[in-house]
Scaffold this motif. Structure first.
Motif, short mmCIF file in Angstrom:
data_model
loop_
_atom_site.label_atom_id
_atom_site.label_comp_id
_atom_site.label_asym_id
_atom_site.label_seq_id
_atom_site.Cartn_x
_atom_site.Cartn_y
_atom_site.Cartn_z
N SER A 132 -0.41 6.69 3.93
CA SER A 132 -1.69 7.37 3.71
C SER A 132 -1.44 8.65 2.94
O SER A 132 -1.15 9.70 3.52
N LEU A 144 4.08 3.94 -6.56
CA LEU A 144 3.90 2.99 -5.47
C LEU A 144 4.57 1.64 -5.74
O LEU A 144 4.59 0.78 -4.85
N LEU A 152 -1.16 0.59 1.33
CA LEU A 152 -1.78 1.90 1.14
C LEU A 152 -3.00 2.03 2.04
O LEU A 152 -3.80 1.09 2.17
N THR A 162 -0.15 -2.12 -4.86
CA THR A 162 0.11 -2.53 -3.49
C THR A 162 -1.18 -2.97 -2.79
O THR A 162 -2.29 -2.69 -3.24
N HIS A 164 -4.10 -2.59 -0.19
CA HIS A 164 -4.81 -1.33 0.04
C HIS A 164 -5.92 -1.56 1.06
O HIS A 164 -6.75 -2.45 0.88
#
Length: 358
Positions: A132, A144, A152, A162, A164
């Motif tokens: 986070s 990332l 995420l 990624t 999320h």
């Protein structure tokens, strides 16, 4: 479970299970590791032997053989925020149900600390990371792209590489603003805006507020918006005092998190301003303390438990290879809801119908 002549419990081994089931140790290992090429009758016989002996697989050894640690990470800005503390609790519970332990990291919301965590040596201790961020932004999306499973959380970087999990910040703030409007309030102040912010919870919640005003045909008044970089209770108390010092009329407050709302309630009480009679107040996050405030706080619930459940499951799926290697990033949208408490009055329509009924 077997015991020796002194009554001491004996720990069953793979060899014990194999002997009881009349199969090889390799076959027992295949059943324990859930390999598919085992005859159903043999699998059932091994499972019966496991149950009878009370055999417990050595999870640590299995994880080491699989190149895994059985540990996932959770990186949050600050556990002093009730939201993140309660999110961590929900993640721990969801991970425990999947036989994972959680290593928690605090970044302080600092961009450099967040970037260093993603590439640091501590990631070798984890099978994957729930992250986070607060300091990273759109321009940092490339950071990332790491070589391990990463999910995420939050609203700092959209369209990244990624999985999320997001909460409905815009929709939640709009929902809260409409609730205040339905109570006949039209001078709705906002506490906790971040000046110049384009992404992140503050910007998105402010956007939801503006959209709800636009729907109602009410002009946006910047004098009703108080910026605060911090979102602690002290910031809420100070933001409310600043709003009062401005001398602008207001009859409701949307605080962009519960900490701000709780702080604002303190200042309102000090000035003998009644809630919700004079000023209605809504927060955001539905932290545990919100239900014990005086008055108890109406708030937007982002559904932390669901966020944690989805995030942990998504991460475990990546760790276990249950998602195709060439599958792109997945977006999970968790809906918010409004929790009604004492800090908001009954909507005008409900009051009118009550009077009519009498």
């Amino acid at each position: 479970m077997a015991r020796d002549r002194n009554g001491v419990t004996l720990v069953a081994t793979l060899r014990d299970v194999a002997a009881l089931a009349g199969v090889s140790v390799k076959t027992v290992s295949n059943v324990v590791n859930d390999f598919e090429f085992v005859r159903p009758s043999t699998r059932e016989k091994v499972r019966e032997a496991i149950a009878e002996l009370g055999y417990q697989p050595n999870l640590a050894a299995r994880q080491l053989r699989a190149g895994r640690t059985g540990v996932i990470g959770l990186a949050v800005p600050e556990l002093k925020f009730s939201y993140f503390a309660e999110l961590a609790d929900a993640v721990l519970e969801a991970a425990r149900a999947r036989d994972y332990v959680v290593l928690i990291e605090q970044t302080g919301g600092d961009r450099d600390a967040e970037a260093a965590l993603l590439t640091g040596s501590r990631t070798a201790m984890m099978d994957g990371l729930l992250f986070s961020p607060l300091g990273l932004s759109y321009e940092d999306a490339g950071i990332l792209d790491v070589g391990y499973p990463l999910v995420l959380l939050g609203e700092r970087i959209f369209d990244g590489p990624t999985d999320h999990v997001v909460i409905q910040n815009v929709e939640g703030a709009a929902m809260a603003t409409r609730r205040l409007l339905s109570a006949g309030r039209s001078r709705i102040a906002v506490l906790g805006a971040h000046e110049g912010e384009r992404v992140g919870s503050a910007a998105l919640r402010l956007r939801g507020y503006e959209e709800a005003l636009l729907e109602a045909g009410i002009a946006f008044d910047p004098a009703l918006v108080v910026a605060r970089e911090g979102w602690h209770r002290r910031d809420g108390a100070e933001a409310m005092q600043e709003l009062l010092d401005r001398g602008v009329g207001f009859d409701a407050v949307l605080a962009l998190n519960d900490e701000l709302a709780l702080g604002s309630l303190r200042t309102l009480a000090q000035h003998r301003i009644a809630v919700p009679e004079d000023v209605a107040v809504i927060g955001y996050d539905n932290v545990t303390e919100s239900q014990f405030a005086m008055p108890s706080l109406t708030t937007v619930d982002p559904n932390r438990a669901r966020v944690a459940e989805i995030a942990v499951e998504a991460l475990v799926e990546r760790i276990a290879g249950r998602v195709p290697a060439d599958a792109g990033p997945r977006l999970f949208d968790v809906p918010a809801r409004l929790v009604e408490r004492e800090s908001t009055p009954v909507p005008v329509a409900a009051r009118a119908s009550s009077v009519t009924a009498v």
